[in-house]
Design a protein around this motif. Structure first.
Motif, PDB file in Angstrom:
ATOM      1  N   THR A   3       0.951  -1.198  -0.020  1.00 32.83           N
ATOM      2  CA  THR A   3       0.148   0.075   0.035  1.00 32.83           C
ATOM      3  C   THR A   3       0.877   1.246  -0.077  1.00 32.83           C
ATOM      4  O   THR A   3       0.522   2.179  -0.747  1.00 32.83           O
ATOM      5  CB  THR A   3      -0.872   0.129   0.976  1.00 32.83           C
ATOM      6  OG1 THR A   3      -1.836  -1.257   1.242  1.00 32.83           O
ATOM      7  CG2 THR A   3      -1.890   1.156   1.257  1.00 32.83           C
ATOM      8  N   MET A   4       2.029   1.290   0.794  1.00 33.19           N
ATOM      9  CA  MET A   4       2.863   2.331   1.016  1.00 33.19           C
ATOM     10  C   MET A   4       3.520   2.418  -0.336  1.00 33.19           C
ATOM     11  O   MET A   4       3.815   3.706  -0.862  1.00 33.19           O
ATOM     12  CB  MET A   4       3.823   2.298   2.188  1.00 33.19           C
ATOM     13  CG  MET A   4       3.016   2.370   3.518  1.00 33.19           C
ATOM     14  SD  MET A   4       4.117   2.332   4.844  1.00 33.19           S
ATOM     15  CE  MET A   4       4.994   4.032   4.753  1.00 33.19           C
ATOM     16  N   MET A   5       3.908   1.430  -0.995  1.00 32.77           N
ATOM     17  CA  MET A   5       4.720   1.673  -2.219  1.00 32.77           C
ATOM     18  C   MET A   5       3.849   2.104  -3.295  1.00 32.77           C
ATOM     19  O   MET A   5       4.422   2.511  -4.408  1.00 32.77           O
ATOM     20  CB  MET A   5       5.275   0.152  -2.565  1.00 32.77           C
ATOM     21  CG  MET A   5       6.588  -0.317  -1.709  1.00 32.77           C
ATOM     22  SD  MET A   5       7.873   1.011  -1.622  1.00 32.77           S
ATOM     23  CE  MET A   5       8.791   0.713  -3.176  1.00 32.77           C
ATOM     24  N   ARG A   6       2.465   2.067  -3.353  1.00 33.34           N
ATOM     25  CA  ARG A   6       1.732   2.334  -4.184  1.00 33.34           C
ATOM     26  C   ARG A   6       1.196   3.919  -3.963  1.00 33.34           C
ATOM     27  O   ARG A   6       0.435   4.442  -4.918  1.00 33.34           O
ATOM     28  CB  ARG A   6       0.286   1.546  -4.529  1.00 33.34           C
ATOM     29  CG  ARG A   6       0.863   0.233  -5.053  1.00 33.34           C
ATOM     30  CD  ARG A   6      -0.508  -0.708  -4.697  1.00 33.34           C
ATOM     31  NE  ARG A   6      -0.064  -2.193  -5.231  1.00 33.34           N
ATOM     32  CZ  ARG A   6      -0.628  -3.170  -5.133  1.00 33.34           C
ATOM     33  NH1 ARG A   6      -1.872  -2.900  -3.878  1.00 33.34           N
ATOM     34  NH2 ARG A   6      -0.452  -4.276  -5.437  1.00 33.34           N
ATOM     35  N   GLU A  22      11.514  -8.023  -4.976  1.00 36.09           N
ATOM     36  CA  GLU A  22      11.246  -7.508  -6.686  1.00 36.09           C
ATOM     37  C   GLU A  22      10.113  -7.268  -6.661  1.00 36.09           C
ATOM     38  O   GLU A  22       9.591  -6.194  -7.478  1.00 36.09           O
ATOM     39  CB  GLU A  22      11.896  -8.748  -7.307  1.00 36.09           C
ATOM     40  CG  GLU A  22      13.267  -8.888  -7.204  1.00 36.09           C
ATOM     41  CD  GLU A  22      13.848 -10.153  -7.959  1.00 36.09           C
ATOM     42  OE1 GLU A  22      12.969 -11.026  -8.468  1.00 36.09           O
ATOM     43  OE2 GLU A  22      15.024 -10.472  -7.975  1.00 36.09           O
ATOM     44  N   LYS A  23       9.124  -8.144  -6.237  1.00 34.78           N
ATOM     45  CA  LYS A  23       7.463  -7.753  -6.379  1.00 34.78           C
ATOM     46  C   LYS A  23       7.163  -6.359  -5.614  1.00 34.78           C
ATOM     47  O   LYS A  23       6.404  -5.559  -6.282  1.00 34.78           O
ATOM     48  CB  LYS A  23       6.635  -8.755  -6.059  1.00 34.78           C
ATOM     49  CG  LYS A  23       5.411  -8.746  -5.932  1.00 34.78           C
ATOM     50  CD  LYS A  23       4.771  -8.778  -7.309  1.00 34.78           C
ATOM     51  CE  LYS A  23       3.173  -8.796  -7.389  1.00 34.78           C
ATOM     52  NZ  LYS A  23       2.587  -8.570  -8.847  1.00 34.78           N
ATOM     53  N   LEU A  24       7.880  -6.251  -4.563  1.00 29.91           N
ATOM     54  CA  LEU A  24       7.455  -4.935  -3.900  1.00 29.91           C
ATOM     55  C   LEU A  24       7.926  -3.881  -4.484  1.00 29.91           C
ATOM     56  O   LEU A  24       7.584  -2.728  -4.398  1.00 29.91           O
ATOM     57  CB  LEU A  24       8.007  -5.166  -2.310  1.00 29.91           C
ATOM     58  CG  LEU A  24       7.351  -4.358  -1.079  1.00 29.91           C
ATOM     59  CD1 LEU A  24       5.943  -4.231  -1.178  1.00 29.91           C
ATOM     60  CD2 LEU A  24       8.152  -4.626   0.133  1.00 29.91           C
ATOM     61  N   GLY A  25       9.356  -3.826  -5.016  1.00 29.32           N
ATOM     62  CA  GLY A  25       9.929  -2.749  -5.686  1.00 29.32           C
ATOM     63  C   GLY A  25      10.974  -2.111  -4.906  1.00 29.32           C
ATOM     64  O   GLY A  25      11.081  -0.633  -5.103  1.00 29.32           O
ATOM     65  N   VAL A  26      11.347  -2.823  -3.901  1.00 33.67           N
ATOM     66  CA  VAL A  26      12.477  -2.440  -2.856  1.00 33.67           C
ATOM     67  C   VAL A  26      13.825  -3.032  -3.150  1.00 33.67           C
ATOM     68  O   VAL A  26      13.619  -4.097  -3.647  1.00 33.67           O
ATOM     69  CB  VAL A  26      11.992  -2.328  -1.278  1.00 33.67           C
ATOM     70  CG1 VAL A  26      10.774  -1.652  -1.101  1.00 33.67           C
ATOM     71  CG2 VAL A  26      11.979  -3.646  -1.071  1.00 33.67           C
TER      72      VAL A  26
END
Length: 350
Positions: free
Chosen positions: A190-193, A256-260
């Motif tokens: 949620t935060m990454m979006r 990787e899925k999370l984008g971090v």
């Protein structure tokens, strides 16, 4: 509650008479372990096995109780009622885990009050991971994702521990920890979006918690004094390094899925091994934190000591209530026996 020993029968502790009796009991214990059966509290067990269990289960219980603090500090500052309710429920779960584990330890003949005193006095340890501060709400999500994820890797094999009460307690604990891990990951997604500031907050939290999460599994195998014996007794099923590798392999695709970005320049896929290579944690830092020199060691223990002292009246009231109920049951039993005697006397008189 004091530890008892037996000579030839079951019961906690290892004092077995001598000679043939001792050999027979040891042989039976070895056979149970070899055939992947469970040791139960009334079974005979070597003193060293019992001491190892008390140390491990107590440390695990202490970790659950101390582990309420880093996230509990954010309950009043959670950004929404939904997040507050989720966090409140999680912290409550951790308290329950500690109680399950203290109960499992008590089947070995120890008293949870004594275990708490040992913790407060610095004579027993808890997981090093809980001596790091939670600086932002993103830390709550990262704890759920990384810390609880590491706990799952470490604890799922404990559901097959050779000691029955410990294994059974871990079944429910692992189910709840899996839910906590998913909650943490959902928060981070949620935060990454969200905004750039929120994404930066998540990355900062990952940078701070990645290496301490790897240290959760303990020192490397060659420097772990207890691991080999615990594995031989099947208290634990995998070495520290095996569990650490499993955690890395599980976490990299999630990152990787999370984008971090995980803060390890040596992290890369090794096609030959079919696993990820990764860097070496700072073992000197782990030693410092375990020895009491971490960022929050003193704060965590002081808060636990204060909570224990502030809760004394609750324990005293509960004990007084239990004594009152027991006295009432005794009076009712004596009254019923008196009535029975009177009725018997009346029948005999008639």
């Amino acid at each position: 509650m004091t530890q008892t020993t037996t000579d030839a029968g079951g019961g906690p502790g290892g004092g077995a008479g001598g000679g043939a009796d001792a050999d027979r009991l040891q042989a039976h214990f070895d056979e149970v372990i070899a055939h992947d059966r469970r040791i139960e509290p009334r079974d005979w067990m070597p003193d060293a096995y019992r001491k190892t269990l008390v140390r491990q289960i107590a440390q695990h219980a202490h970790s659950e109780i101390i582990g309420m603090q880093p996230e509990g500090a954010w309950i009043t500052r959670a950004p929404s009622l939904r997040r507050k309710a989720i966090l409140f429920a999680k912290v409550q779960d951790e308290a329950g885990h500690g109680l399950y584990l203290y109960a499992a330890a008590e089947t070995l003949g120890v008293d949870r009050a004594d275990l708490t005193r040992r913790l407060i006095e610095g004579r027993q340890k808890y997981s090093s991971i809980f001596n790091y501060p939670t600086l932002s709400f993103a830390d709550v999500g990262v704890i759920g994702w990384l810390v609880d994820g590491a706990a799952i890797c470490n604890q799922v094999p404990l559901c097959r521990s050779s000691f029955g009460p410990y294994a059974r307690a871990m079944v429910r604990i692992c189910k709840e920890e899996s839910f906590h891990q998913r909650q943490g990951y959902e928060l981070l997604l949620t935060m990454m979006r969200g905004t750039e500031a929120q994404r930066a907050m998540v990355q900062d939290a990952v940078d701070r918690w990645w290496w301490p999460s790897l240290m959760m599994f303990g020192p490397p195998d060659e420097a772990s004094p207890n691991s080999a014996r615990s594995m031989a007794w099947k208290i634990k099923r995998h070495s520290n390094d095996e569990l650490r590798q499993r955690f890395v392999d599980m976490t990299v695709p999630q990152a990787e899925k999370l984008g971090v970005t995980l803060p390890d320049p040596e992290l890369r896929w090794n096609a030959e091994r079919g696993r990820y290579d990764f860097g070496t944690p700072d073992w000197d830092e782990l030693k410092r934190v375990i020895s009491g020199d971490g960022p929050c060691n003193e704060e965590r223990i002081e808060r636990r000591r204060r909570a224990h002292e502030d809760g004394a009246w609750v324990r005293e009231a509960a004990a007084a209530h239990a004594a009152k109920q027991a006295a009432r049951r005794d009076r009712d039993r004596d009254r019923d026996r008196g009535h029975d005697r009177d009725r018997k006397h009346d029948r005999e008189a008639s």
